[in-house]
Design an enzyme around this catalytic site. Structure first.
Site, PDB file in Angstrom:
ATOM      1  CG  HIS A   1      -8.440   9.188 -16.937  1.00 13.23           C
ATOM      2  ND1 HIS A   1      -9.257   8.839 -17.986  1.00 13.23           N
ATOM      3  CD2 HIS A   1      -8.207  10.520 -17.075  1.00 13.23           C
ATOM      4  CE1 HIS A   1      -9.501   9.909 -18.723  1.00 13.23           C
ATOM      5  NE2 HIS A   1      -8.875  10.944 -18.176  1.00 13.23           N
ATOM      6  CD  GLU A   2      -6.205  12.954 -14.644  1.00 12.58           C
ATOM      7  OE1 GLU A   2      -5.448  13.574 -15.422  1.00 12.58           O
ATOM      8  OE2 GLU A   2      -7.445  13.056 -14.709  1.00 12.58           O
TER       9      GLU A   2
ATOM     10  CG  HIS B   1      -4.182  12.427 -19.747  1.00 14.22           C
ATOM     11  ND1 HIS B   1      -4.817  12.325 -20.955  1.00 14.22           N
ATOM     12  CD2 HIS B   1      -5.173  12.549 -18.817  1.00 14.22           C
ATOM     13  CE1 HIS B   1      -6.124  12.388 -20.785  1.00 14.22           C
ATOM     14  NE2 HIS B   1      -6.364  12.506 -19.489  1.00 14.22           N
TER      15      HIS B   1
ATOM     16  CD  GLU C   1      -9.491  13.494 -21.036  1.00 14.73           C
ATOM     17  OE1 GLU C   1      -9.563  12.602 -20.169  1.00 14.73           O
ATOM     18  OE2 GLU C   1      -8.721  14.463 -20.940  1.00 14.73           O
TER      19      GLU C   1
END
Length: 421
Positions: free
Chosen positions: A278-279, A282, A358
């Site tokens: 997930h990070e 970004h 997100e």
């Protein structure tokens, strides 16, 4: 006239507090829709009865504090102006030194002190509640140390920014907002570059991830995503909180992926890998740079609006507000008041953009890991650790949530599984 305006402002604030309380405790719907009952997104399936009760209590109190603390700041700044306190600070500064820089430092110091005193009850209540609900593990002395660090760090930054801001206003009362924005562009990048290596270590200890086997797995994922990462960092947070978190910070060569040690202690490796994916999303989707660009565009519009409102307010109500000119540093509370209101008003937009990013990062992570059960377990544990609401009331989501709700995130994972099948 000043007294009348001040009394009216206090009554408006009290009425607002009552309205917020009624909304959060009687009007706002935080229940689970019937279609999601019994699914992985239903907190009744992964929280016990006590956890459900504590989650509801803690969330309501925290939301109430959020919605009443921000207008309290507006009320406080307005009363500062009406009562002449800002003008008094300016006189004290002028009487203490002939140097304009020292006068600014003295004024900012007194403003910082009185602001700290006004905001301290809200901060302490937040700390006390987090201790009572077992979110915080931080001792009072450690918490006070962080507050003192905050004070001096904010004082230094505020002094620097205010010195430059009022120098620009002195030089160009018509275009100071544009020049201030132009200077804010490199300053914003500089602060983001500085944050992970100078500011963050003032509060916590950072070090490379100790679990080298897990770090190897994370770096392999980063290599597949074409992310030039050499280390994953962990931060010692267990002595302060039971909450879980991971984030990306910094820009350029100072970019870091950071894991709280609480996350490492409470989640399985597969769940941590989902968070890391997930990070990484970004970084891959350039969310950090998109966020900076959006912030700079909003700040340009905001500074222009602040300049117009301040000019109009001083011309029309300068006598009542006890501000004779925008050029005087005693107008700073007016600047802060308008800036705070605009920031709050823009929160739904900035939060909506953040929630979209997100959600994109969640989608990227599940496609990379192909492990929806670990992802669901991660969100459930995040909910349990932070006593978060799975489906908060609409206004809470609008103004407070920079991430999709847990109901949205978990149901999206279940939808992904159904589509995959």
């Amino acid at each position: 006239m000043r007294r009348k305006i001040g009394v009216q402002a206090v009554f408006i604030y009290l009425f607002f507090m009552i309205a917020v309380y009624c909304y959060l405790y009687f009007g706002g719907d935080s229940g689970i829709p019937e279609a999601f009952r019994g699914t992985s997104a239903d907190p009744a399936t992964f929280l016990n009865g006590r956890e459900l009760m504590l989650s509801e209590e803690y969330s309501r109190i925290r939301n109430f504090l959020f919605f009443v603390s921000i207008p309290f700041e507006w009320l406080f700044l307005l009363l500062m102006l009406l009562g002449g306190l800002s003008q008094t600070f300016e006189r004290w500064a002028a009487a203490s030194s002939k140097s304009r820089i020292l006068q600014t430092a003295i004024y900012v110091f007194w403003l910082s002190i009185i602001t700290l005193i006004a905001a301290f009850p809200f901060k302490y209540i937040g700390y006390y509640l987090s201790k009572e609900y077992n979110i915080s593990t931080q001792s009072f002395s450690s918490w006070m140390k962080d507050q003192i660090t905050d004070f001096w760090l904010n004082f230094g930054l505020t002094f620097l920014l205010v010195s430059v801001l009022y120098w620009l206003i002195q030089k160009s009362q018509k275009r100071w907002w544009l020049y201030a924005w132009l200077l804010s562009v490199p300053f914003s990048f500089f602060m983001m570059f500085l944050q992970p290596v100078v500011i963050d270590p003032l509060y916590n200890d950072f070090y490379p991830l100790k679990d080298k086997k897990l770090e190897t797995k994370i770096l392999e994922m980063a290599d597949k995503a074409d992310i030039p990462a050499d280390h994953v960092y962990e931060v010692n947070m267990a002595e302060k909180t039971n909450s879980l978190n991971a984030y990306v910070t910094g820009v350029g060569s100072n970019s870091r992926i950071v894991l709280w040690d609480t996350t490492l202690n409470r989640l399985e490796d597969d769940e941590i890998l989902f968070i890391m994916a997930h990070e990484m999303a970004h970084y891959v989707e350039k969310h950090i740079y998109i966020g900076i660009s959006g912030y700079l565009l909003l700040s340009l519009a905001g500074l222009w609006v602040i300049a117009k409102i301040m000019d109009h307010a001083v011309r029309k109500w300068g006598g009542i507000l006890q501000v004779s000119s925008v050029r005087n540093i005693s107008s700073l509370p007016l600047f802060l008041l308008v800036a705070s209101i605009l920031t709050f008003a823009s929160a739904p937009l900035s939060n909506a953009v953040s929630r979209y990013q997100e959600a994109r990062a969640d989608s990227y992570a599940i496609k990379m890991t192909q492990d929806s059960q670990s992802a669901i377990g991660t969100f459930q544990e995040l909910t349990r650790a932070g006593l978060s609401e799975v489906n908060p009331p609409y206004l809470v989501k609008l103004f407070r949530y920079s991430h999709p709700t847990m109901l949205e995130r978990i149901s999206a994972l279940e939808q992904y599984d159904r589509e995959k099948e």
